[in-house]
Design a protein around this motif. Structure first.
Motif, mmCIF file in Angstrom:
data_model
loop_
_atom_site.group_PDB
_atom_site.id
_atom_site.type_symbol
_atom_site.label_atom_id
_atom_site.label_comp_id
_atom_site.label_asym_id
_atom_site.label_seq_id
_atom_site.Cartn_x
_atom_site.Cartn_y
_atom_site.Cartn_z
ATOM 1 N N UNK A 16 61.126 69.047 20.954
ATOM 2 C CA UNK A 16 59.924 68.310 21.361
ATOM 3 C C UNK A 16 59.189 69.005 22.495
ATOM 4 N N UNK A 17 59.931 69.575 23.456
ATOM 5 C CA UNK A 17 59.287 70.276 24.563
ATOM 6 C C UNK A 17 59.195 69.472 25.842
ATOM 7 N N UNK A 18 59.464 68.149 25.788
ATOM 8 C CA UNK A 18 59.308 67.353 27.005
ATOM 9 C C UNK A 18 60.590 66.686 27.485
ATOM 10 N N UNK A 19 61.661 66.675 26.685
ATOM 11 C CA UNK A 19 62.912 66.070 27.143
ATOM 12 C C UNK A 19 63.641 67.043 28.071
ATOM 13 N N UNK A 20 64.619 66.538 28.803
ATOM 14 C CA UNK A 20 65.327 67.366 29.776
ATOM 15 C C UNK A 20 65.966 68.601 29.131
ATOM 16 N N UNK A 21 66.703 68.468 28.009
ATOM 17 C CA UNK A 21 67.267 69.679 27.404
ATOM 18 C C UNK A 21 66.206 70.697 26.992
ATOM 19 N N UNK A 22 65.053 70.236 26.521
ATOM 20 C CA UNK A 22 63.989 71.172 26.150
ATOM 21 C C UNK A 22 63.444 71.898 27.371
ATOM 22 N N UNK A 55 50.065 69.512 36.771
ATOM 23 C CA UNK A 55 51.443 69.913 37.038
ATOM 24 C C UNK A 55 51.505 70.923 38.175
ATOM 25 N N UNK A 56 50.592 71.885 38.201
ATOM 26 C CA UNK A 56 50.560 72.868 39.286
ATOM 27 C C UNK A 56 50.352 72.182 40.633
ATOM 28 N N UNK A 98 57.358 74.548 20.421
ATOM 29 C CA UNK A 98 57.603 73.187 20.886
ATOM 30 C C UNK A 98 56.432 72.293 20.485
ATOM 31 N N UNK A 99 56.746 71.035 20.220
ATOM 32 C CA UNK A 99 55.697 70.100 19.809
ATOM 33 C C UNK A 99 54.731 69.802 20.952
ATOM 34 N N UNK A 100 55.244 69.750 22.185
ATOM 35 C CA UNK A 100 54.399 69.555 23.368
ATOM 36 C C UNK A 100 54.666 70.689 24.351
ATOM 37 N N UNK A 101 53.614 71.171 24.991
ATOM 38 C CA UNK A 101 53.750 72.221 25.998
ATOM 39 C C UNK A 101 53.809 71.574 27.377
ATOM 40 N N UNK A 102 54.971 71.569 27.969
ATOM 41 C CA UNK A 102 55.167 70.882 29.248
ATOM 42 C C UNK A 102 54.358 71.489 30.382
ATOM 43 N N UNK A 103 53.926 72.732 30.239
ATOM 44 C CA UNK A 103 53.227 73.391 31.344
ATOM 45 C C UNK A 103 51.755 73.018 31.438
ATOM 46 N N UNK A 104 51.181 72.476 30.375
ATOM 47 C CA UNK A 104 49.737 72.187 30.466
ATOM 48 C C UNK A 104 49.288 70.937 29.712
ATOM 49 N N UNK A 105 50.216 70.078 29.309
ATOM 50 C CA UNK A 105 49.821 68.870 28.594
ATOM 51 C C UNK A 105 49.765 67.703 29.576
ATOM 52 N N UNK A 126 58.535 76.803 36.040
ATOM 53 C CA UNK A 126 57.462 75.849 36.279
ATOM 54 C C UNK A 126 56.338 76.456 37.114
ATOM 55 N N UNK A 127 56.685 77.085 38.219
ATOM 56 C CA UNK A 127 55.652 77.586 39.134
ATOM 57 C C UNK A 127 54.895 78.779 38.562
ATOM 58 N N UNK A 128 55.551 79.534 37.671
ATOM 59 C CA UNK A 128 54.877 80.712 37.121
ATOM 60 C C UNK A 128 53.875 80.366 36.032
ATOM 61 N N UNK A 129 54.056 79.196 35.380
ATOM 62 C CA UNK A 129 53.181 78.902 34.245
ATOM 63 C C UNK A 129 52.458 77.579 34.298
ATOM 64 N N UNK A 130 52.752 76.736 35.301
ATOM 65 C CA UNK A 130 52.152 75.406 35.355
ATOM 66 C C UNK A 130 50.648 75.479 35.549
#
Length: 445
Positions: free
Chosen positions: A339-345, A437-438, A363-370, A429-433
């Motif tokens: 999925x892209x948003x759960x802890x294991x992902x 999120x940033x 991933x179904x969702x991109x945690x860095x920019x959704x 996180x910091x390199x791509x947020x």
């Protein structure tokens, strides 16, 4: 307190007047524990290992049909389990209860009852179809288990592994089958696969007492069932055959990200204290096959970077499933898988970034920019927000003990792997947020 009674395929004992029957009859509609018969034809465990497995299966099904939402605190249940054992008087009851209580966060009361007949179906006496391997390895279809199998086979070119998978349906068995096909193509007959289909059975007219309808989704006890099945298989090969459980150390100690996730709300499926408790139980029962986690002091990213066959691992990694709920994307009409948003992902993406393999398209969702994943009103935001909070700089070392004690001789090493795991996630996180999120990361620094 709900009482569960495990009865094996012969159903020798009359049904108790009350409680829930866990009738174990692989391949038969009479069973309330639904299990495929094929796996049990492939091995013949020692009686001690069979007894341990049947207790663990009983605990797993009890867990699955006992809804936490019905309890006073919406979590802690009082569960009583009656199960067969060759010598009930010698069963380590207190140690087993302690192990289950730590693993699931419930109050367990165990009642072994003596039964001469073996509780599992017998494998072939002729030896046909029997497992021949140098080790048994848990194979979930996730990235850690994939990495572990590749490393174990690359480490010793003569090693033959039996890969044990458990499934109930959904995306997981498809991922397992795909990866097994590729691994067999690369390593040939050195890869042996056994797949356990086991779950609470749907109601059937031939059942003495069908299970209640509700199902619990937290399944904290699955680890015990999975490991006990692997130990049963290993025991059928020989007492010196190890069971490998490839799991990175950061997720193993699984330090709660927030205070709300403390205690058994954070899974303990490979926590070193749980494994130490299980070691005591299995030795007392008479199961001497070793449990080995080669990665207990490594982060997930360190596992990938240190792979003994990086090209193969990188090729197969996108086909593995590390997700808590891989079916979620179907309801949002997005590609199913991780999925892209759960802890294991999130841990998975951070580790892939460490190796230089991260790709949001998998991933179904991109945690860095959704932005949906940071919306407090969204059901998908909880894990990302917790990860941001839980990987902040300066967390006290004492937080490591909030999910359970650590081995005395390795406490410093586990603290170090926790710190490195935090740094790994934070770096990704910091390199791509982007966007909100940033800004959130900057505020949490």
């Amino acid at each position: 307190m709900t009482q569960f009674t495990v009865r094996t395929e012969e159903f020798d004992d009359p049904a108790p007047p009350e409680g829930i029957l866990l009738d174990f009859a692989p391949g038969s509609p009479k069973g309330t524990v639904q299990a495929g018969l094929g796996l049990f034809r492939s091995f013949r465990p020692t009686r001690q290992a069979a007894d341990l497995m049947i207790m663990a299966v009983g605990a797993y099904i009890s867990d699955r049909v006992s809804e936490r939402s019905r309890t006073n605190d919406a979590w802690t249940r009082d569960l009583s389990l009656v199960f067969p054992a060759e010598d009930a008087g010698r069963w380590p009851v207190e140690a087993s209860q302690t192990t289950l209580r730590f693993l699931t966060g419930d109050r367990w009361t165990l009642h072994p009852r003596s039964q001469r007949s073996a509780p599992l179906p017998h494998g072939s006496d002729s030896g046909q179809g029997r497992v021949v391997a140098d080790g048994v390895c848990l194979f979930s279809g996730g990235l850690d288990s994939l990495c572990g199998v590749i490393d174990l086979l690359e480490e010793d070119p003569d090693r033959r592994l039996c890969l044990l998978s458990h499934y109930e349906g959904g995306q997981t068995p498809r991922a397992q089958a795909r990866l097994l096909r590729h691994l067999r193509g690369h390593y040939g007959s050195r890869v042996v696969s056994l797949r356990l289909f086991l779950r609470p059975a749907p109601a059937h007219p031939s059942q003495a007492r069908p299970l209640p309808d509700g199902r619990e989704t937290t399944t904290r006890s699955r680890s015990l069932m999975f490991l006990s099945t692997a130990l049963a298989i290993a025991s059928s090969i020989g007492p010196n055959v190890p069971v490998y459980l490839p799991e990175n150390g950061y997720i193993g100690i699984n330090v709660p990200l927030t205070r709300a996730r403390a205690g058994s709300f954070s899974t303990r499926t490979t926590h070193p204290h749980y494994l130490a408790l299980l070691e005591q139980v299995k030795e007392a029962v008479g199961v001497h096959n070793r449990l080995v986690n080669p990665y207990r002091l490594q982060t997930k990213g360190e596992m990938l970077v240190g792979s003994r066959n990086q090209p193969l691992l990188r090729e197969l990694a996108p086909q593995s499933i590390s997700c808590s709920h891989p079916e979620a994307a179907r309801y949002a009409e997005r590609p199913q898988g991780n999925c892209g948003y759960c802890f294991p992902c999130l841990i998975r993406r951070a580790s892939m970034s460490r190796a230089g393999w991260d790709d949001a398209r998998h991933y179904a969702w991109d945690a860095l920019n959704d932005p949906e994943l940071l919306d407090p009103d969204s059901g998908r935001s909880a894990d990302l927000r917790a990860v941001v909070a839980g990987t902040r700089l300066g967390r006290p070392t004492s937080d490591v003990l909030r999910n359970g004690p650590l081995p005395r001789g390795e406490r410093t090493a586990y603290i170090d792997v926790w710190r490195r795991g935090i740094a790994e996630i934070r770096a990704w996180l910091t390199s791509g947020a982007q966007g909100q999120l940033a800004r959130l990361l900057e505020h949490a620094s």
